[in-house]
Design a protein around this motif. Sequence first.
Motif, mmCIF file in Angstrom:
data_model
loop_
_atom_site.group_PDB
_atom_site.id
_atom_site.type_symbol
_atom_site.label_atom_id
_atom_site.label_comp_id
_atom_site.label_asym_id
_atom_site.label_seq_id
_atom_site.Cartn_x
_atom_site.Cartn_y
_atom_site.Cartn_z
ATOM 1 N N LEU A 134 -17.270 -28.601 -16.862
ATOM 2 C CA LEU A 134 -17.043 -27.174 -16.679
ATOM 3 C C LEU A 134 -18.327 -26.490 -16.229
ATOM 4 C CD1 LEU A 134 -15.003 -26.356 -19.917
ATOM 5 C CD2 LEU A 134 -14.087 -26.669 -17.611
ATOM 6 N N ASP A 135 -18.178 -25.430 -15.472
ATOM 7 C CA ASP A 135 -19.326 -24.578 -15.173
ATOM 8 C C ASP A 135 -19.686 -23.729 -16.384
ATOM 9 O OD1 ASP A 135 -19.662 -25.183 -12.295
ATOM 10 O OD2 ASP A 135 -17.662 -24.302 -12.147
ATOM 11 N N PRO A 146 -20.964 -28.285 -19.899
ATOM 12 C CA PRO A 146 -21.081 -27.018 -19.161
ATOM 13 C C PRO A 146 -22.522 -26.717 -18.770
ATOM 14 C CG PRO A 146 -20.924 -26.580 -21.498
ATOM 15 C CD PRO A 146 -20.733 -28.062 -21.338
ATOM 16 N N ARG A 147 -22.674 -25.982 -17.682
ATOM 17 C CA ARG A 147 -23.992 -25.463 -17.318
ATOM 18 C C ARG A 147 -24.368 -24.286 -18.215
ATOM 19 N NH1 ARG A 147 -24.772 -22.828 -13.240
ATOM 20 N NH2 ARG A 147 -22.632 -22.301 -12.678
ATOM 21 N N ILE A 148 -23.357 -23.481 -18.547
ATOM 22 C CA ILE A 148 -23.578 -22.245 -19.294
ATOM 23 C C ILE A 148 -22.614 -22.202 -20.473
ATOM 24 C CG2 ILE A 148 -23.618 -19.724 -19.172
ATOM 25 C CD1 ILE A 148 -23.947 -20.041 -16.113
ATOM 26 N N VAL A 149 -23.121 -21.771 -21.625
ATOM 27 C CA VAL A 149 -22.291 -21.604 -22.818
ATOM 28 C C VAL A 149 -22.383 -20.155 -23.285
ATOM 29 C CG1 VAL A 149 -22.202 -22.109 -25.310
ATOM 30 C CG2 VAL A 149 -22.243 -23.973 -23.653
ATOM 31 N N PHE A 150 -21.241 -19.614 -23.695
ATOM 32 C CA PHE A 150 -21.172 -18.279 -24.289
ATOM 33 C C PHE A 150 -20.680 -18.387 -25.731
ATOM 34 C CE2 PHE A 150 -20.976 -17.350 -19.807
ATOM 35 C CZ PHE A 150 -21.552 -16.096 -19.652
ATOM 36 N N ALA A 151 -21.199 -17.525 -26.589
ATOM 37 C CA ALA A 151 -20.766 -17.442 -27.982
ATOM 38 C C ALA A 151 -20.769 -15.977 -28.397
ATOM 39 C CB ALA A 151 -21.700 -18.258 -28.884
ATOM 40 N N PRO A 152 -20.101 -15.636 -29.485
ATOM 41 C CA PRO A 152 -20.141 -14.245 -29.952
ATOM 42 C C PRO A 152 -21.559 -13.818 -30.319
ATOM 43 C CG PRO A 152 -18.355 -15.445 -31.016
ATOM 44 C CD PRO A 152 -19.194 -16.467 -30.305
ATOM 45 N N GLY A 173 -13.850 -19.560 -8.086
ATOM 46 C CA GLY A 173 -13.817 -21.009 -8.018
ATOM 47 C C GLY A 173 -14.559 -21.734 -9.121
ATOM 48 N N TYR A 174 -15.105 -21.000 -10.076
ATOM 49 C CA TYR A 174 -15.800 -21.643 -11.192
ATOM 50 C C TYR A 174 -14.790 -22.279 -12.148
ATOM 51 C CZ TYR A 174 -20.195 -19.227 -10.023
ATOM 52 O OH TYR A 174 -21.332 -18.784 -9.406
ATOM 53 N N LYS A 175 -15.161 -23.390 -12.740
ATOM 54 C CA LYS A 175 -14.344 -24.036 -13.762
ATOM 55 C C LYS A 175 -14.782 -23.502 -15.124
ATOM 56 C CE LYS A 175 -13.371 -28.276 -11.205
ATOM 57 N NZ LYS A 175 -13.947 -27.788 -9.923
ATOM 58 N N VAL A 176 -13.885 -22.782 -15.768
ATOM 59 C CA VAL A 176 -14.199 -22.089 -17.016
ATOM 60 C C VAL A 176 -13.256 -22.573 -18.109
ATOM 61 C CG1 VAL A 176 -14.423 -19.851 -18.150
ATOM 62 C CG2 VAL A 176 -14.926 -20.067 -15.701
ATOM 63 N N GLY A 177 -13.805 -22.817 -19.296
ATOM 64 C CA GLY A 177 -12.989 -23.225 -20.428
ATOM 65 C C GLY A 177 -13.319 -22.424 -21.672
ATOM 66 N N ILE A 178 -12.365 -22.376 -22.595
ATOM 67 C CA ILE A 178 -12.549 -21.716 -23.894
ATOM 68 C C ILE A 178 -12.292 -22.741 -24.986
ATOM 69 C CG2 ILE A 178 -11.634 -20.001 -25.517
ATOM 70 C CD1 ILE A 178 -10.952 -18.224 -23.165
ATOM 71 N N GLU A 204 -23.002 -39.081 -24.946
ATOM 72 C CA GLU A 204 -24.135 -38.775 -24.074
ATOM 73 C C GLU A 204 -24.698 -37.389 -24.355
ATOM 74 O OE1 GLU A 204 -25.170 -38.567 -19.261
ATOM 75 O OE2 GLU A 204 -23.113 -38.933 -19.964
ATOM 76 N N ALA A 205 -26.015 -37.305 -24.508
ATOM 77 C CA ALA A 205 -26.670 -36.015 -24.727
ATOM 78 C C ALA A 205 -26.488 -35.115 -23.509
ATOM 79 C CB ALA A 205 -28.151 -36.227 -25.012
ATOM 80 N N HIS A 206 -26.451 -33.808 -23.772
ATOM 81 C CA HIS A 206 -26.275 -32.840 -22.684
ATOM 82 C C HIS A 206 -27.081 -31.588 -22.988
ATOM 83 C CE1 HIS A 206 -24.484 -30.587 -19.432
ATOM 84 N NE2 HIS A 206 -24.187 -29.623 -20.281
ATOM 85 N N THR A 207 -27.844 -31.131 -22.010
ATOM 86 C CA THR A 207 -28.623 -29.901 -22.148
ATOM 87 C C THR A 207 -27.957 -28.774 -21.371
ATOM 88 O OG1 THR A 207 -30.693 -31.132 -22.391
ATOM 89 C CG2 THR A 207 -30.862 -28.808 -21.769
#
Length: 232
Positions: free
Chosen positions: A5-6, A99-105, A32-37, A138-141
């Motif tokens: 996901l983006d 994801p490249r970007i993460v959002f949280a409250p 066109g971004y791939k977005v998930g919740i 696999e680790a992910h940053t």
Amino acid sequence: MTEALDILIFGAHPDDAEIGMGGTIAKHTAAGYKVGICDLTYAEMSSNGTVELRQKEAAQASDILGLAARSNLGLPDRGLRMEPDQIRAITLQIRKYKPRIVFAPYWEDRHPDHIACSKLVQEALFNAKLRKYEPQTEAHTVVQSYFYFINDVAESDLLVDITDVHGRKMQALGAYRTQFEAVGANNDFVATPLNQGYLERVEAKDRMLGQKRMVPYAEGFVSKLPYMVDLF
């Protein structure tokens, strides 16, 4: 293999992400971004509706917003705690979707679950990049993380103009009829802040944020990292 996901957005309950950043989601999926919740709980403690109805509403909202993925970790509603198993579950979602970007409250809110969600995601973001943590995955940053507002608003570091997609945001929120409509012709209905004009207040908040940059509607975000630019 799960497609990356983006953007991946975490919320304590189905509808949190839509309240705080439904317009930003709609704007990015349209581009066109791939977005998930990822919802942490099924909101089983909600005063109105049922888990089954809430899941149907979430699916409808997901379709309206054009999400590429939606998951639910099934953690206990009103039982979110800084516990290793809960942090692990969130960490594995980050590693799954990369994801490249993460959002949280945002970390201050009148609802304790929103605060807990914010803290849990921050812990998981740190763990996700450690290759010796759960080494079978696999680790992910994550490149960047942002925090969105649900009930309370602080000073924003970043505004997104959502004027063109504000209607889609409100349509997605409208999918949650059990939460936002006063459908109380039965004995199970309870008056809550959500069904007493809450959507009007969401719209007012988006107007207020937009006014800061002279646009009709905007959503605000906070970053814990400073922005870096080459030139102004």
